[in-house]
Design an enzyme around this catalytic site. Structure first.
Site, PDB file in Angstrom:
ATOM      1  N   ASP A  96       0.816  -1.223   0.000  1.00  0.00           N
ATOM      2  CA  ASP A  96       0.000   0.000   0.000  1.00  0.00           C
ATOM      3  C   ASP A  96       0.849   1.273   0.000  1.00  0.00           C
ATOM      4  O   ASP A  96       0.322   2.375   0.138  1.00  0.00           O
ATOM      5  CB  ASP A  96      -0.905   0.029   1.251  1.00  0.00           C
ATOM      6  CG  ASP A  96      -2.300  -0.539   0.983  1.00  0.00           C
ATOM      7  OD1 ASP A  96      -2.716  -0.592  -0.196  1.00  0.00           O
ATOM      8  OD2 ASP A  96      -2.972  -0.928   1.962  1.00  0.00           O
ATOM      9  N   ARG A 121       0.221  -1.889   7.486  1.00  0.00           N
ATOM     10  CA  ARG A 121       0.860  -0.682   6.947  1.00  0.00           C
ATOM     11  C   ARG A 121       1.840  -0.039   7.936  1.00  0.00           C
ATOM     12  O   ARG A 121       2.473   0.980   7.610  1.00  0.00           O
ATOM     13  CB  ARG A 121      -0.199   0.343   6.527  1.00  0.00           C
ATOM     14  CG  ARG A 121      -1.125  -0.147   5.424  1.00  0.00           C
ATOM     15  CD  ARG A 121      -1.892   1.002   4.781  1.00  0.00           C
ATOM     16  NE  ARG A 121      -1.025   1.929   4.057  1.00  0.00           N
ATOM     17  CZ  ARG A 121      -1.436   3.081   3.520  1.00  0.00           C
ATOM     18  NH1 ARG A 121      -2.700   3.438   3.634  1.00  0.00           N
ATOM     19  NH2 ARG A 121      -0.592   3.874   2.874  1.00  0.00           N
ATOM     20  N   ARG A 169      -9.830   5.635  11.073  1.00  0.00           N
ATOM     21  CA  ARG A 169      -8.375   5.434  11.151  1.00  0.00           C
ATOM     22  C   ARG A 169      -7.741   6.309  12.237  1.00  0.00           C
ATOM     23  O   ARG A 169      -7.327   5.810  13.267  1.00  0.00           O
ATOM     24  CB  ARG A 169      -7.733   5.721   9.798  1.00  0.00           C
ATOM     25  CG  ARG A 169      -8.232   4.821   8.653  1.00  0.00           C
ATOM     26  CD  ARG A 169      -7.735   3.404   8.775  1.00  0.00           C
ATOM     27  NE  ARG A 169      -8.221   2.531   7.724  1.00  0.00           N
ATOM     28  CZ  ARG A 169      -7.616   2.302   6.563  1.00  0.00           C
ATOM     29  NH1 ARG A 169      -6.479   2.902   6.280  1.00  0.00           N
ATOM     30  NH2 ARG A 169      -8.138   1.464   5.698  1.00  0.00           N
ATOM     31  N   HIS A 198     -11.167   7.674   5.089  1.00  0.00           N
ATOM     32  CA  HIS A 198     -10.201   8.747   5.330  1.00  0.00           C
ATOM     33  C   HIS A 198     -10.873  10.060   4.939  1.00  0.00           C
ATOM     34  O   HIS A 198     -11.642  10.097   3.974  1.00  0.00           O
ATOM     35  CB  HIS A 198      -8.970   8.604   4.417  1.00  0.00           C
ATOM     36  CG  HIS A 198      -7.884   7.704   4.924  1.00  0.00           C
ATOM     37  ND1 HIS A 198      -7.131   6.910   4.068  1.00  0.00           N
ATOM     38  CD2 HIS A 198      -7.389   7.497   6.168  1.00  0.00           C
ATOM     39  CE1 HIS A 198      -6.230   6.247   4.773  1.00  0.00           C
ATOM     40  NE2 HIS A 198      -6.362   6.577   6.049  1.00  0.00           N
ATOM     41  N   CYS A 294      -4.595  10.272  -2.556  1.00  0.00           N
ATOM     42  CA  CYS A 294      -3.930   9.244  -1.748  1.00  0.00           C
ATOM     43  C   CYS A 294      -2.492   9.015  -2.197  1.00  0.00           C
ATOM     44  O   CYS A 294      -1.631   8.653  -1.403  1.00  0.00           O
ATOM     45  CB  CYS A 294      -4.670   7.917  -1.848  1.00  0.00           C
ATOM     46  SG  CYS A 294      -6.328   7.965  -1.204  1.00  0.00           S
TER      47      CYS A 294
HETATM   48  N1  ARG Z   1      -5.367   0.539   0.976  1.00  0.00           N
HETATM   49  C1  ARG Z   1      -5.030   1.757   1.629  1.00  0.00           C
HETATM   50  C2  ARG Z   1      -5.620   1.760   3.034  1.00  0.00           C
HETATM   51  O1  ARG Z   1      -6.681   1.252   3.223  1.00  0.00           O
HETATM   52  C3  ARG Z   1      -5.532   2.918   0.849  1.00  0.00           C
HETATM   53  C4  ARG Z   1      -5.117   4.241   1.404  1.00  0.00           C
HETATM   54  C5  ARG Z   1      -5.662   5.390   0.644  1.00  0.00           C
HETATM   55  N2  ARG Z   1      -5.066   6.592   1.030  1.00  0.00           N
HETATM   56  C6  ARG Z   1      -5.710   7.727   1.313  1.00  0.00           C
HETATM   57  N3  ARG Z   1      -5.015   8.796   1.513  1.00  0.00           N
HETATM   58  N4  ARG Z   1      -7.017   7.759   1.461  1.00  0.00           N
HETATM   59  O2  ARG Z   1      -5.034   2.256   3.951  1.00  0.00           O
END
Ligand code: ARG
Length: 301
Positions: A96, A121, A169, A198, A294
């Protein structure tokens, strides 16, 4: 005794002075872009092997050469517009990593590192911190965070505020941490729809110098919607269809707005406001739940 019936008051003066605001579509000041510095990470090792948001389906194949070509298009477009793009080395163990926006938040030359919500991550945070340390940032300008925050995924910067997402998150505690570190007022916003996990999937800063944004109200709690309406009464409001195409995951330099091309309903309203929308195809990266923004971390000097 005089009458208190409003109908008896002089008609030439309204009781409450209406707010006189410039109609966005009638604005006469031309838009201007300002040169930006971005940090990106090529999707050399991009894949969808786990699922941490509703967009990610590990059974759906990813076309890696296509993902690379789409990403290169975005990088080249920034450069053609006069922006600087720095590159972060991709790590084969971190699929990612292409979503570079999540790795840190940089405001006034100060770096707040990230702390990821998901273990998959977690190691990206250190890769970003080492990049800053190796590229001229002084040790005291870089903060290793105490609380979970996913960088610019959840922090959006305008002239007056730092808008901060929470709910999926970033921890609400990271909002206070950011406020203290950057010395700017942080406005917490509650995300309620897992597709918009996000802040940068639901809101985009169009003109950072003048606090202008676009957003999708359905992604936010009623209280946060009211806060957004109060702070940004003239915001461009996105439809559900454009939000679902990740149309708000866009990057603006004050004039050019690079956004997913599938968000067809946003182009005209952006043009009406004097912006120059540029549609990008990042279809392969959408499979990981991300698009233009992103993939782009802004390094604000
Ligand atoms: N697969 C990543 C996650 O779920 C995607 C992140 C996307 N980034 C963003 N800035 N919205 O964390």
């Amino acid at each position: 005794m005089g009458s208190t019936d409003p109908a008896d008051l002089p008609q030439d003066r309204p009781l409450i002075r209406p707010h006189v605001r410039e109609e966005p579509s009638l604005r006469t000041t031309p838009r201007a872009s300002s040169p930006r510095r971005y940090l990106m990470c090529p999707p050399t090792h991009f894949s969808v092997t786990y699922s941490i948001n509703p967009w990610m389906d590990p059974t759906k194949p990813v076309d890696l050469p296509l993902a690379l070509a789409q990403w290169e298009d975005l990088r080249d477009r920034y450069r053609a517009l006069g922006h600087t793009v720095d590159l972060l080395d991709p790590d084969p163990a971190l699929p990612d990593m292409v979503y570079a926006a999540n790795g840190a938040t940089v405001v006034d030359g100060r770096v707040l590192g990230a702390k990821f919500a998901h273990p998959e991550r977690a190691a990206e945070a250190d890769a970003h911190l080492s990049w800053f340390r190796g590229n001229g940032w002084a040790e005291d300008a870089v903060r290793v965070p105490e609380h979970v925050n996913e960088g610019e995924g959840d922090f959006a910067v305008t002239d007056s505020w730092i808008l901060a997402g929470r709910g999926f998150r970033s921890s609400p505690l990271s909002h206070d941490e950011a406020q203290e570190f950057f010395g700017r007022p942080v406005i917490g916003l509650e995300l309620v729809d897992p597709r918009y996990y996000h802040l940068d999937t639901a809101l985009c800063v169009l003109d950072d110098a003048h606090d202008e944004v676009m957003y999708y109200p359905g992604a936010f709690s009623p209280g946060s919607r009211a806060v957004l309406a109060r702070l940004f009464p003239d915001a461009l409001i996105a439809t559900e269809a454009d939000a679902a195409a990740l149309g708000l995951n866009a990057v603006s330099d004050g004039l050019h707005v690079l956004l997913p091309q599938a968000a067809v309903g946003l182009f005209e309203p952006l043009r009406d406001r004097g912006f120059d929308p540029i549609g990008m195809d990042l279809g392969e990266l959408l499979k990981g739940g991300g698009s233009v923004k992103c993939c782009t971390q802004e390094l604000r000097g």
